[in-house]
Design an enzyme around this catalytic site. Structure first.
Site, PDB file in Angstrom:
ATOM      1  N   LYS A   1       0.842  -1.206   0.000  1.00 58.08           N
ATOM      2  CA  LYS A   1       0.000   0.000   0.000  1.00 58.08           C
ATOM      3  C   LYS A   1       0.876   1.253   0.000  1.00 58.08           C
ATOM      4  O   LYS A   1       0.610   2.217  -0.726  1.00 58.08           O
ATOM      5  CB  LYS A   1      -0.926  -0.006   1.237  1.00 58.08           C
ATOM      6  CG  LYS A   1      -2.048  -1.029   1.141  1.00 58.08           C
ATOM      7  CD  LYS A   1      -2.834  -1.171   2.447  1.00 58.08           C
ATOM      8  CE  LYS A   1      -3.916  -2.232   2.323  1.00 58.08           C
ATOM      9  NZ  LYS A   1      -4.693  -2.455   3.557  1.00 58.08           N
TER      10      LYS A   1
ATOM     11  N   GLN B   1      -4.157  -0.789   9.757  1.00 56.28           N
ATOM     12  CA  GLN B   1      -4.185  -2.150   9.194  1.00 56.28           C
ATOM     13  C   GLN B   1      -4.759  -3.135  10.223  1.00 56.28           C
ATOM     14  O   GLN B   1      -4.359  -3.134  11.392  1.00 56.28           O
ATOM     15  CB  GLN B   1      -2.756  -2.555   8.773  1.00 56.28           C
ATOM     16  CG  GLN B   1      -2.674  -3.872   8.049  1.00 56.28           C
ATOM     17  CD  GLN B   1      -3.392  -3.896   6.687  1.00 56.28           C
ATOM     18  OE1 GLN B   1      -3.516  -2.866   6.020  1.00 56.28           O
ATOM     19  NE2 GLN B   1      -3.891  -5.039   6.297  1.00 56.28           N
TER      20      GLN B   1
ATOM     21  N   ASP C   1     -10.346   3.701   4.744  1.00 52.06           N
ATOM     22  CA  ASP C   1     -10.844   2.335   4.535  1.00 52.06           C
ATOM     23  C   ASP C   1     -12.365   2.271   4.405  1.00 52.06           C
ATOM     24  O   ASP C   1     -12.908   1.217   4.078  1.00 52.06           O
ATOM     25  CB  ASP C   1     -10.451   1.457   5.738  1.00 52.06           C
ATOM     26  CG  ASP C   1      -9.196   0.652   5.465  1.00 52.06           C
ATOM     27  OD1 ASP C   1      -9.124   0.056   4.380  1.00 52.06           O
ATOM     28  OD2 ASP C   1      -8.303   0.640   6.328  1.00 52.06           O
TER      29      ASP C   1
HETATM   30  N1  GUN Z   1      -7.024  -6.236   6.735  1.00 52.62           N
HETATM   31  C1  GUN Z   1      -7.485  -6.992   5.715  1.00 52.62           C
HETATM   32  N2  GUN Z   1      -8.030  -6.223   4.745  1.00 52.62           N
HETATM   33  C2  GUN Z   1      -7.914  -4.944   5.164  1.00 52.62           C
HETATM   34  C3  GUN Z   1      -8.295  -3.699   4.590  1.00 52.62           C
HETATM   35  O1  GUN Z   1      -8.870  -3.595   3.500  1.00 52.62           O
HETATM   36  N3  GUN Z   1      -7.996  -2.601   5.349  1.00 52.62           N
HETATM   37  C4  GUN Z   1      -7.377  -2.696   6.556  1.00 52.62           C
HETATM   38  N4  GUN Z   1      -7.156  -1.560   7.220  1.00 52.62           N
HETATM   39  N5  GUN Z   1      -7.032  -3.834   7.111  1.00 52.62           N
HETATM   40  C5  GUN Z   1      -7.287  -4.956   6.410  1.00 52.62           C
END
Ligand code: GUN
Length: 292
Positions: A53, A97, A120
Protein backbone atom coordinates in the site's frame (compact mmCIF):
# COMPACT_ATOMS: atom_id res chain seq x y z
CA UNK A 1 -11.81 -20.25 -21.88
CA UNK A 2 -13.33 -17.80 -19.41
CA UNK A 3 -12.63 -14.08 -19.38
CA UNK A 4 -9.76 -13.62 -16.89
CA UNK A 5 -10.37 -10.41 -14.97
CA UNK A 6 -6.89 -8.91 -14.78
CA UNK A 7 -6.90 -6.84 -11.59
CA UNK A 8 -3.28 -5.85 -12.02
CA UNK A 9 -4.05 -4.16 -15.33
CA UNK A 10 -7.28 -2.49 -14.16
CA UNK A 11 -5.59 -1.23 -10.97
CA UNK A 12 -2.72 0.16 -13.06
CA UNK A 13 -5.19 2.19 -15.13
CA UNK A 14 -6.89 3.41 -11.93
CA UNK A 15 -3.49 4.46 -10.56
CA UNK A 16 -2.59 6.30 -13.77
CA UNK A 17 -5.84 8.28 -13.59
CA UNK A 18 -5.25 9.06 -9.91
CA UNK A 19 -1.73 10.24 -10.68
CA UNK A 20 -3.14 12.81 -13.13
CA UNK A 21 -5.78 13.84 -10.61
CA UNK A 22 -3.13 14.28 -7.92
CA UNK A 23 -1.01 16.44 -10.26
CA UNK A 24 -4.07 18.65 -10.75
CA UNK A 25 -4.67 18.84 -6.99
CA UNK A 26 -1.05 19.92 -6.57
CA UNK A 27 -1.40 22.66 -9.19
CA UNK A 28 -4.64 23.93 -7.69
CA UNK A 29 -3.96 23.67 -3.94
CA UNK A 30 -0.16 23.49 -3.77
CA UNK A 31 -0.26 20.26 -1.78
CA UNK A 32 -0.63 16.53 -2.40
CA UNK A 33 -2.87 14.01 -0.58
CA UNK A 34 -1.42 12.59 2.64
CA UNK A 35 -2.07 9.04 3.88
CA UNK A 36 -1.16 7.87 7.40
CA UNK A 37 -0.52 4.12 7.48
CA UNK A 38 -0.72 2.63 10.97
CA UNK A 39 0.46 -0.92 11.66
CA UNK A 40 0.49 -2.44 15.14
CA UNK A 41 2.75 -5.45 15.69
CA UNK A 42 4.27 -7.69 13.05
CA UNK A 43 1.60 -9.98 11.59
CA UNK A 44 3.39 -11.23 8.46
CA UNK A 45 0.46 -10.75 6.06
CA UNK A 46 -0.15 -7.21 7.40
CA UNK A 47 3.49 -6.29 6.79
CA UNK A 48 3.17 -7.45 3.17
CA UNK A 49 -0.05 -5.45 2.64
CA UNK A 50 1.28 -2.32 4.35
CA UNK A 51 4.45 -2.41 2.24
CA UNK A 52 2.43 -2.79 -0.98
CA UNK A 53 0.00 0.00 0.00
CA UNK A 54 2.83 2.37 0.92
CA UNK A 55 4.70 1.70 -2.34
CA UNK A 56 1.58 2.21 -4.47
CA UNK A 57 0.64 5.42 -2.64
CA UNK A 58 4.08 6.90 -3.27
CA UNK A 59 3.93 5.88 -6.94
CA UNK A 60 0.83 8.00 -7.55
CA UNK A 61 2.23 10.98 -5.63
CA UNK A 62 0.55 10.51 -2.24
CA UNK A 63 2.61 11.53 0.81
CA UNK A 64 2.83 8.58 3.22
CA UNK A 65 3.11 9.00 7.00
CA UNK A 66 4.31 5.67 8.28
CA UNK A 67 3.50 4.62 11.88
CA UNK A 68 4.70 1.15 12.81
CA UNK A 69 3.90 0.54 16.48
CA UNK A 70 4.88 -2.12 18.99
CA UNK A 71 2.47 -5.01 19.56
CA UNK A 72 2.39 -3.98 23.25
CA UNK A 73 1.12 -0.44 22.63
CA UNK A 74 -1.81 0.56 24.85
CA UNK A 75 -5.19 1.20 23.27
CA UNK A 76 -5.19 4.75 24.70
CA UNK A 77 -1.80 5.48 23.10
CA UNK A 78 -3.05 4.26 19.72
CA UNK A 79 -6.16 6.43 20.01
CA UNK A 80 -3.96 9.41 21.00
CA UNK A 81 -1.98 8.89 17.79
CA UNK A 82 -5.20 8.75 15.76
CA UNK A 83 -6.39 11.97 17.39
CA UNK A 84 -3.12 13.65 16.38
CA UNK A 85 -3.54 12.39 12.81
CA UNK A 86 -7.17 13.58 12.84
CA UNK A 87 -5.87 17.11 13.63
CA UNK A 88 -2.93 17.03 11.23
CA UNK A 89 -3.79 19.14 8.16
CA UNK A 90 -1.28 17.27 5.99
CA UNK A 91 -3.09 13.97 6.59
CA UNK A 92 -6.18 13.36 4.43
CA UNK A 93 -6.56 9.63 4.98
CA UNK A 94 -5.87 7.32 7.92
CA UNK A 95 -5.50 3.58 7.50
CA UNK A 96 -5.19 1.27 10.50
CA UNK A 97 -4.19 -2.15 9.19
CA UNK A 98 -6.31 -4.97 10.64
CA UNK A 99 -6.25 -7.22 12.55
CA UNK A 100 -5.16 -5.39 15.69
CA UNK A 101 -3.75 -7.26 18.72
CA UNK A 102 -6.45 -8.87 20.88
CA UNK A 103 -5.71 -6.41 23.72
CA UNK A 104 -7.13 -3.58 21.60
CA UNK A 105 -10.80 -2.95 20.85
CA UNK A 106 -10.90 -2.71 17.05
CA UNK A 107 -14.29 -0.96 16.91
CA UNK A 108 -13.20 1.73 19.34
CA UNK A 109 -10.09 2.43 17.29
CA UNK A 110 -11.90 2.54 13.94
CA UNK A 111 -14.59 4.79 15.42
CA UNK A 112 -11.94 7.25 16.62
CA UNK A 113 -10.86 7.99 13.03
CA UNK A 114 -12.50 11.18 11.73
CA UNK A 115 -15.09 9.97 9.16
CA UNK A 116 -13.70 12.46 6.59
CA UNK A 117 -10.26 10.82 6.92
CA UNK A 118 -11.50 7.23 6.91
CA UNK A 119 -9.36 5.82 4.06
CA UNK A 120 -10.84 2.33 4.53
CA UNK A 121 -14.51 3.33 4.70
CA UNK A 122 -14.93 1.36 7.95
CA UNK A 123 -16.31 4.16 10.17
CA UNK A 124 -20.00 3.65 11.06
CA UNK A 125 -20.89 6.98 9.40
CA UNK A 126 -19.39 5.88 6.08
CA UNK A 127 -20.89 2.40 6.43
CA UNK A 128 -24.27 4.08 6.97
CA UNK A 129 -23.79 6.45 4.03
CA UNK A 130 -23.04 3.51 1.73
CA UNK A 131 -26.09 1.67 2.99
CA UNK A 132 -28.58 4.52 2.42
CA UNK A 133 -27.04 6.05 -0.70
CA UNK A 134 -29.01 5.62 -3.91
CA UNK A 135 -26.84 7.80 -6.16
CA UNK A 136 -23.51 6.92 -7.76
CA UNK A 137 -20.50 6.08 -5.59
CA UNK A 138 -18.39 9.03 -6.73
CA UNK A 139 -17.84 10.81 -3.42
CA UNK A 140 -18.32 7.99 -0.94
CA UNK A 141 -15.52 6.46 1.12
CA UNK A 142 -16.19 2.79 0.38
CA UNK A 143 -14.37 -0.27 1.77
CA UNK A 144 -11.56 -0.93 -0.69
CA UNK A 145 -11.82 -4.65 -1.42
CA UNK A 146 -15.54 -4.76 -2.28
CA UNK A 147 -15.31 -1.58 -4.33
CA UNK A 148 -12.39 -3.15 -6.21
CA UNK A 149 -14.57 -6.21 -6.88
CA UNK A 150 -17.33 -3.99 -8.29
CA UNK A 151 -14.87 -2.18 -10.57
CA UNK A 152 -13.72 -5.57 -11.89
CA UNK A 153 -17.33 -6.61 -12.56
CA UNK A 154 -17.85 -3.35 -14.44
CA UNK A 155 -14.95 -4.29 -16.71
CA UNK A 156 -17.19 -6.99 -18.18
CA UNK A 157 -19.62 -4.34 -19.50
CA UNK A 158 -22.62 -6.49 -18.67
CA UNK A 159 -25.96 -5.43 -17.27
CA UNK A 160 -25.92 -6.27 -13.55
CA UNK A 161 -29.61 -5.42 -13.02
CA UNK A 162 -31.58 -8.38 -11.67
CA UNK A 163 -28.60 -10.73 -11.60
CA UNK A 164 -28.46 -13.27 -8.77
CA UNK A 165 -25.41 -12.33 -6.73
CA UNK A 166 -24.24 -14.55 -3.89
CA UNK A 167 -21.63 -13.25 -1.45
CA UNK A 168 -19.89 -15.92 0.61
CA UNK A 169 -18.77 -14.34 3.89
CA UNK A 170 -20.32 -11.68 6.11
CA UNK A 171 -17.32 -9.65 7.30
CA UNK A 172 -17.45 -5.89 7.75
CA UNK A 173 -14.39 -5.59 5.50
CA UNK A 174 -15.76 -7.49 2.49
CA UNK A 175 -19.05 -9.43 2.71
CA UNK A 176 -21.44 -6.81 4.09
CA UNK A 177 -20.22 -3.80 2.05
CA UNK A 178 -20.03 -6.03 -1.06
CA UNK A 179 -23.70 -6.90 -0.61
CA UNK A 180 -24.59 -3.20 -0.27
CA UNK A 181 -22.71 -2.32 -3.46
CA UNK A 182 -24.36 -5.12 -5.45
CA UNK A 183 -27.76 -4.11 -4.11
CA UNK A 184 -27.08 -0.58 -5.38
CA UNK A 185 -26.46 -2.14 -8.81
CA UNK A 186 -29.95 -3.70 -8.53
CA UNK A 187 -28.67 -7.25 -8.19
CA UNK A 188 -30.69 -9.73 -6.14
CA UNK A 189 -28.25 -10.30 -3.30
CA UNK A 190 -27.83 -13.23 -0.92
CA UNK A 191 -25.16 -13.40 1.76
CA UNK A 192 -24.21 -16.92 2.87
CA UNK A 193 -21.89 -17.77 5.74
CA UNK A 194 -20.63 -20.56 7.97
CA UNK A 195 -24.07 -21.15 9.52
CA UNK A 196 -26.04 -21.11 6.26
CA UNK A 197 -27.98 -24.28 5.51
CA UNK A 198 -27.61 -25.81 2.07
CA UNK A 199 -24.96 -23.29 1.07
CA UNK A 200 -23.95 -25.29 -2.00
CA UNK A 201 -27.40 -25.07 -3.58
CA UNK A 202 -27.61 -21.33 -2.99
CA UNK A 203 -24.18 -20.82 -4.60
CA UNK A 204 -25.23 -22.96 -7.57
CA UNK A 205 -27.94 -20.40 -8.42
CA UNK A 206 -25.50 -17.47 -8.51
CA UNK A 207 -24.90 -15.56 -11.74
CA UNK A 208 -22.23 -13.70 -9.78
CA UNK A 209 -20.38 -15.49 -6.99
CA UNK A 210 -18.16 -13.50 -4.65
CA UNK A 211 -15.98 -15.75 -2.49
CA UNK A 212 -14.58 -14.17 0.67
CA UNK A 213 -14.21 -16.96 3.19
CA UNK A 214 -10.45 -17.34 3.60
CA UNK A 215 -10.39 -21.11 2.98
CA UNK A 216 -7.87 -22.18 0.35
CA UNK A 217 -9.45 -23.62 -2.83
CA UNK A 218 -12.60 -24.47 -0.90
CA UNK A 219 -15.07 -23.85 -3.73
CA UNK A 220 -15.19 -26.48 -6.44
CA UNK A 221 -17.18 -26.71 -9.67
CA UNK A 222 -20.20 -28.47 -8.15
CA UNK A 223 -20.92 -25.20 -6.26
CA UNK A 224 -20.85 -23.14 -9.45
CA UNK A 225 -23.49 -22.45 -12.10
CA UNK A 226 -22.56 -22.89 -15.75
CA UNK A 227 -21.50 -19.49 -17.12
CA UNK A 228 -21.24 -17.81 -13.70
CA UNK A 229 -18.91 -14.90 -12.98
CA UNK A 230 -16.56 -15.57 -10.07
CA UNK A 231 -14.79 -12.95 -8.02
CA UNK A 232 -12.29 -14.63 -5.72
CA UNK A 233 -11.37 -12.42 -2.76
CA UNK A 234 -9.33 -15.11 -0.99
CA UNK A 235 -5.58 -14.67 -0.63
CA UNK A 236 -4.36 -17.82 1.12
CA UNK A 237 -0.76 -18.89 1.47
CA UNK A 238 -0.35 -22.66 1.18
CA UNK A 239 2.78 -24.78 1.46
CA UNK A 240 3.97 -26.63 -1.63
CA UNK A 241 6.81 -28.29 0.26
CA UNK A 242 9.06 -27.44 3.23
CA UNK A 243 10.80 -24.59 1.40
CA UNK A 244 8.13 -23.32 -0.98
CA UNK A 245 4.67 -21.81 -0.65
CA UNK A 246 2.22 -20.16 -3.05
CA UNK A 247 -0.87 -17.94 -2.95
CA UNK A 248 -4.25 -19.44 -3.83
CA UNK A 249 -7.80 -18.15 -3.72
CA UNK A 250 -10.95 -19.47 -2.04
CA UNK A 251 -11.90 -21.10 -5.36
CA UNK A 252 -10.14 -24.05 -7.01
CA UNK A 253 -9.39 -22.22 -10.25
CA UNK A 254 -8.39 -25.28 -12.31
CA UNK A 255 -11.63 -27.05 -11.39
CA UNK A 256 -14.04 -24.23 -12.26
CA UNK A 257 -12.31 -22.49 -15.19
CA UNK A 258 -14.08 -24.52 -17.89
CA UNK A 259 -17.47 -23.89 -16.33
CA UNK A 260 -17.45 -20.12 -15.70
CA UNK A 261 -17.71 -17.15 -18.06
CA UNK A 262 -15.34 -14.90 -16.09
CA UNK A 263 -13.07 -15.27 -13.09
CA UNK A 264 -10.43 -13.33 -11.17
CA UNK A 265 -7.01 -14.98 -10.75
CA UNK A 266 -5.13 -15.19 -7.44
CA UNK A 267 -2.74 -13.44 -7.27
CA UNK A 268 -3.38 -10.57 -9.69
CA UNK A 269 -7.15 -10.27 -9.34
CA UNK A 270 -8.81 -8.53 -6.39
CA UNK A 271 -5.57 -7.80 -4.45
CA UNK A 272 -4.24 -4.97 -6.64
CA UNK A 273 -7.76 -3.47 -6.81
CA UNK A 274 -7.93 -3.20 -3.00
CA UNK A 275 -4.80 -1.07 -3.10
CA UNK A 276 -6.03 1.02 -6.02
CA UNK A 277 -9.28 1.78 -4.18
CA UNK A 278 -7.38 2.85 -1.05
CA UNK A 279 -5.58 5.43 -3.18
CA UNK A 280 -8.91 6.48 -4.65
CA UNK A 281 -10.42 7.00 -1.17
CA UNK A 282 -7.40 9.04 -0.06
CA UNK A 283 -7.68 11.25 -3.13
CA UNK A 284 -11.43 11.77 -2.61
CA UNK A 285 -10.81 12.67 1.05
CA UNK A 286 -8.10 15.15 0.01
CA UNK A 287 -10.34 16.87 -2.54
CA UNK A 288 -13.07 17.26 0.09
CA UNK A 289 -10.63 18.51 2.74
CA UNK A 290 -9.20 21.12 0.35
CA UNK A 291 -12.68 22.53 -0.16
CA UNK A 292 -13.28 22.96 3.57
N1 GUN B 1 -7.02 -6.24 6.73
C1 GUN B 1 -7.48 -6.99 5.72
N2 GUN B 1 -8.03 -6.22 4.74
C2 GUN B 1 -7.91 -4.94 5.16
C3 GUN B 1 -8.29 -3.70 4.59
O1 GUN B 1 -8.87 -3.60 3.50
N3 GUN B 1 -8.00 -2.60 5.35
C4 GUN B 1 -7.38 -2.70 6.56
N4 GUN B 1 -7.16 -1.56 7.22
N5 GUN B 1 -7.03 -3.83 7.11
C5 GUN B 1 -7.29 -4.96 6.41
Amino acid sequence: MPHILNGKKVAQKLKENLKIEIENIKLKFNRVPGLAVVQVGNVAASSVYVKAKTKAAKEVGINVFDHHLEETIKQSELINLINELNDNKDVDGILVQLPLPKTINEDLVLNSIKPEKDADGFHPLNVGKLSISTTNNENLLIPCTPYGCLLLLRELNINLVGKNAVVIGRSNIVGKPMAQLLLKESCTVTIVHSKTLDIENICKKADILIAAIGKPEFIKKDWVKEGAIIIDVGINRVEINKEKSKLVGDVLFSDVEDKVSAITPVPGGVGPMTIGCLLRNTTIACKKNNKN
